[in-house]
Structure formats: structure tokens, C-alpha cells
Design a protein around this motif. Structure first.
Motif, mmCIF file in Angstrom:
data_model
loop_
_atom_site.group_PDB
_atom_site.id
_atom_site.type_symbol
_atom_site.label_atom_id
_atom_site.label_comp_id
_atom_site.label_asym_id
_atom_site.label_seq_id
_atom_site.Cartn_x
_atom_site.Cartn_y
_atom_site.Cartn_z
ATOM 1 N N ARG A 1 1.043 -0.895 0.391
ATOM 2 C CA ARG A 1 -0.064 -0.271 -0.304
ATOM 3 C C ARG A 1 0.720 1.567 -0.331
ATOM 4 O O ARG A 1 0.768 2.078 -0.475
ATOM 5 N N ILE A 2 1.995 1.092 1.079
ATOM 6 C CA ILE A 2 2.704 2.667 0.929
ATOM 7 C C ILE A 2 3.905 2.362 -0.027
ATOM 8 O O ILE A 2 3.782 3.575 -0.727
ATOM 9 N N CYS A 3 3.623 1.380 -0.971
ATOM 10 C CA CYS A 3 4.489 1.975 -2.368
ATOM 11 C C CYS A 3 3.645 1.945 -3.305
ATOM 12 O O CYS A 3 3.655 2.678 -4.320
ATOM 13 N N ARG B 1 0.734 14.938 -2.088
ATOM 14 C CA ARG B 1 1.175 15.761 -2.554
ATOM 15 C C ARG B 1 2.277 17.395 -2.080
ATOM 16 O O ARG B 1 3.238 17.480 -3.335
ATOM 17 N N ILE B 2 1.650 18.427 -0.885
ATOM 18 C CA ILE B 2 2.516 19.412 -1.422
ATOM 19 C C ILE B 2 3.999 18.977 -0.436
ATOM 20 O O ILE B 2 5.565 19.532 -0.968
ATOM 21 N N THR C 1 -0.394 18.719 6.683
ATOM 22 C CA THR C 1 -1.466 17.890 7.135
ATOM 23 C C THR C 1 -1.814 17.361 8.411
ATOM 24 O O THR C 1 -2.412 16.919 8.719
ATOM 25 N N GLY C 2 -0.997 18.653 9.137
ATOM 26 C CA GLY C 2 -1.674 18.372 10.736
ATOM 27 C C GLY C 2 -2.630 18.881 11.553
ATOM 28 O O GLY C 2 -3.309 19.959 10.892
ATOM 29 N N ASP C 3 -3.162 18.319 11.800
ATOM 30 C CA ASP C 3 -3.759 18.099 12.864
ATOM 31 C C ASP C 3 -4.232 19.239 14.303
ATOM 32 O O ASP C 3 -2.281 19.707 14.359
ATOM 33 N N ALA D 1 4.976 8.544 6.489
ATOM 34 C CA ALA D 1 3.835 9.249 6.878
ATOM 35 C C ALA D 1 3.089 9.175 5.844
ATOM 36 O O ALA D 1 2.117 9.170 4.804
ATOM 37 N N PRO D 2 2.934 7.465 5.996
ATOM 38 C CA PRO D 2 1.751 6.722 5.670
ATOM 39 C C PRO D 2 0.783 6.180 5.309
ATOM 40 O O PRO D 2 -0.512 5.670 5.024
ATOM 41 N N TRP D 3 0.128 7.345 6.337
ATOM 42 C CA TRP D 3 -0.906 7.126 7.367
ATOM 43 C C TRP D 3 -1.864 8.060 6.226
ATOM 44 O O TRP D 3 -3.261 7.980 7.004
ATOM 45 N N HIS D 4 -1.068 8.927 5.741
ATOM 46 C CA HIS D 4 -1.770 10.136 4.077
ATOM 47 C C HIS D 4 -2.095 9.438 3.951
ATOM 48 O O HIS D 4 -1.657 8.593 3.330
#
Length: 301
Positions: A20-22, A73-74, A199-201, A64-67
Motif C-alpha cells: 500500500r505504501i509503494c 502531494r505538497i 497535513t497537521g491536525d 508518513a504512510p497514514w496520509h
């Protein structure tokens, strides 16, 4: 189920996650191909080969694979921009005036100016700025982003000065301590702040100062990991490297060990307040250490 079967199934779960990460990285590569096509004047040099685009996208996907791919993209574009900036200063700038011009143009873009005609690095930075400006957090935290950019550009210019001063009669290189104090030239901190703003919360943004402080320590670790793996290439290309500053390479390895231990201690403390971003920076260290055992980001010159 036997212990062997359980381990096998756990291993397959790991492989599925890696797959999935790939796939995230593949999406990132395709986006970077569009960036390169839109900025041909910036990426025409041989070292910007397809493998570099893949390496850049893979590095971000694994840290950061949870995104989602859209969320990364940025960050991915910013890391590619960093490589372009490094090339512009280290290998294309013929004078201190050239370096200062790059710095001034990029800071002007960060302040809202339109990029000068024909200045491809500033133009891509403006694209990143404008995309980041659509993120709600950017409005109030733009000065932080601008400050990290300024720190990175100042560090890159300082290294250019060191290299050229050392080449002059009677010139000398910086000490290892001064070199590590200039680790912002690696631009990890600039990429990080871009990533966190994009991306940060709320929890991430509340701890942004602490994240930047810990991230700067991680950046020093990554600086030495990079240097230990790329010494031969740096000698060939005329770049600075920590191994050029000491009489015994063991001194660099010992410093790396100490800095890594310190980082993990800081990340243990951070994990109590922001476990996701602590994991993000741990993954930066682990991915970089593993990647440089086999390859390098740059293609052949």
C-alpha cells in the motif's frame, strides 16, 4: 494455528502494508512527473532521472504512510524542490552573487512576490506557496514557513561560501561542530514544516515549536547518515562532507551514534504529546538509514 503460521500471516500483513505504501509512492511519482514536465528548465540535468523521482516519492510515502496521496502531494513536491535548489546553488551558481540572487528571489516569493520571468526555481516555489495557501493553517503560520525557508537558504549559501573559501590559498574547512550547526542546508526542517502545515491536525499545530526543535535534532542525524553513505560522490562532485572535516571517520560514526541516541530520547518524550509526529520522525531516521545502505537519491552526473 501454529507459531509458524502466525508469523507467516503477520509477515503477509506487513507485505500488504508495504504494498500500500509503494502504491502511495507510485501516485507520488506520477505527480512529480507532471511537475518535471511543467518545469523542464529546472530538471534537465542528468542527475534528475526517473529513479530520483521514485526515491523522493518513496521517502515521503514511507515516513508518513497514514496520509493519502493527495495529502502528501505538497510535501513530496517540496522535497523535489529542495533537490532543485541544491542543484542550483551547489552546481550551477558560478559566483556569490548568483547564490545571493537565488536566495533573494526565493524569499521574495515566500513573501508573496511573483517569480521573475525565466527563474524556474522561484516559479516552482511559488506553485508550492500558492497550493499551501489553500490550507487553513497556513494563514496564521506562514511566518514560520518563511523562517524555515530562510534558515535553509542561509545554510545552503553558507556552505557554498565555505567550499569556495577552502579552495582559495590558505583557506580552511569548518569544524565538524560548525558543519552540524549548519544542518539546515539539508532542508529536512523546511520539508517538515511544510508537511505539518499541509497535513497537521490541531494537536500537531499546537506542538509545532516542539516538533521543529526535535526535528532539527533529527536533521543532524540525517546529515551524518547521508554523509557517511555519499562520501565518494561528494568528493567527485566537489561537495562538502563530514568525513572531510575529521582525521578519523570513526569520529563521525561516534557522533552519529550519540546524536541518534539523543534523538530517540527526545522522541520518546514527544510521543506522550504527539505520538503520530514522533513516529513520523522515527520513520525518517529508519528509512534514511535503510535507503542509504543500498542507493542514493541523485542519479549519475
Amino acid at each position: 494455528m501454529s507459531a509458524t503460521d502466525a508469523r507467516s500471516r503477520a509477515g503477509l500483513v506487513d507485505v500488504a502494508e508495504q504494498g500500500r505504501i509503494c502504491a502511495l509512492a507510485t501516485r507520488g511519482v506520477r505527480d512529480l512527473q507532471e511537475v518535471v514536465a511543467a518545469h523542464p528548465g529546472l530538471f534537465s540535468a542528468t542527475p534528475f532521472d526517473p529513479a530520483m523521482l521514485s526515491s523522493v516519492a518513496t521517502a515521503i510515502a514511507f515516513t508518513a504512510p497514514w496520509h493519502s496521496a493527495d495529502e502528501l502531494r505538497i510535501t513530496t513536491r517540496t522535497l523535489l524542490w529542495v533537490f532543485a535548489a541544491d542543484w542550483q546553488v551547489d552546481h550551477l551558481a558560478a559566483s556569490a552573487e548568483d547564490v545571493r540572487a537565488v536566495v533573494a528571489e526565493c524569499l521574495a516569493v515566500a513573501d508573496g512576490a511573483a517569480p521573475p520571468a525565466g527563474r524556474h526555481l522561484a516559479r516552482l516555489l511559488a506553485d508550492i506557496r500558492d497550493e499551501l495557501a489553500r490550507v487553513p493553517a497556513f494563514g496564521g503560520l506562514r511566518p514560520v514557513w518563511r523562517d524555515e525557508l530562510a534558515r535553509m537558504l542561509a545554510a545552503v549559501a553558507r556552505e557554498w561560501d565555505w567550499k569556495n573559501a577552502a579552495a582559495a590559498p590558505g583557506g580552511s574547512l569548518p569544524t565538524l561542530d560548525r558543519y552540524l550547526d549548519n544542518a539546515d542546508n539539508l532542508a529536512c526542517s523546511f520539508v517538515n514544516v511544510t508537511h505539518w502545515l499541509a497535513t497537521g491536525d490541531g494537536n500537531c499545530l499546537r506542538h509545532l515549536d516542539e516538533l521543529l526543535t526535535v526535528g532539527r535534532e533529527v536533521q543532524r542525524v540525517l546529515r551524518l547518515v547521508n554523509d557517511l553513505a555519499t562520501h565518494e560522490r561528494d568528493v567527485e562532485w566537489g561537495d562538502l562532507n563530514a568525513l572531510m572535516l575529521v582525521a578519523d571517520p570513526a569520529l563521525v560514526r561516534a557522533r552519529l551514534t550519540g546524536l541518534t541516541q539523543r534523538c530517540h530520547g527526545l522522541l520518546d518524550l514527544l510521543a506522550g504529546r504527539d505520538p503520530r509526529q514522533a513516529d513520523y520522525m522515527r520513520r525518517q531516521i529508519s528509512f534514511t538509514a535503510g535507503f542509504y545502505q543500498v542507493s542514493d537519491f541523485w542519479g549519475t552526473r
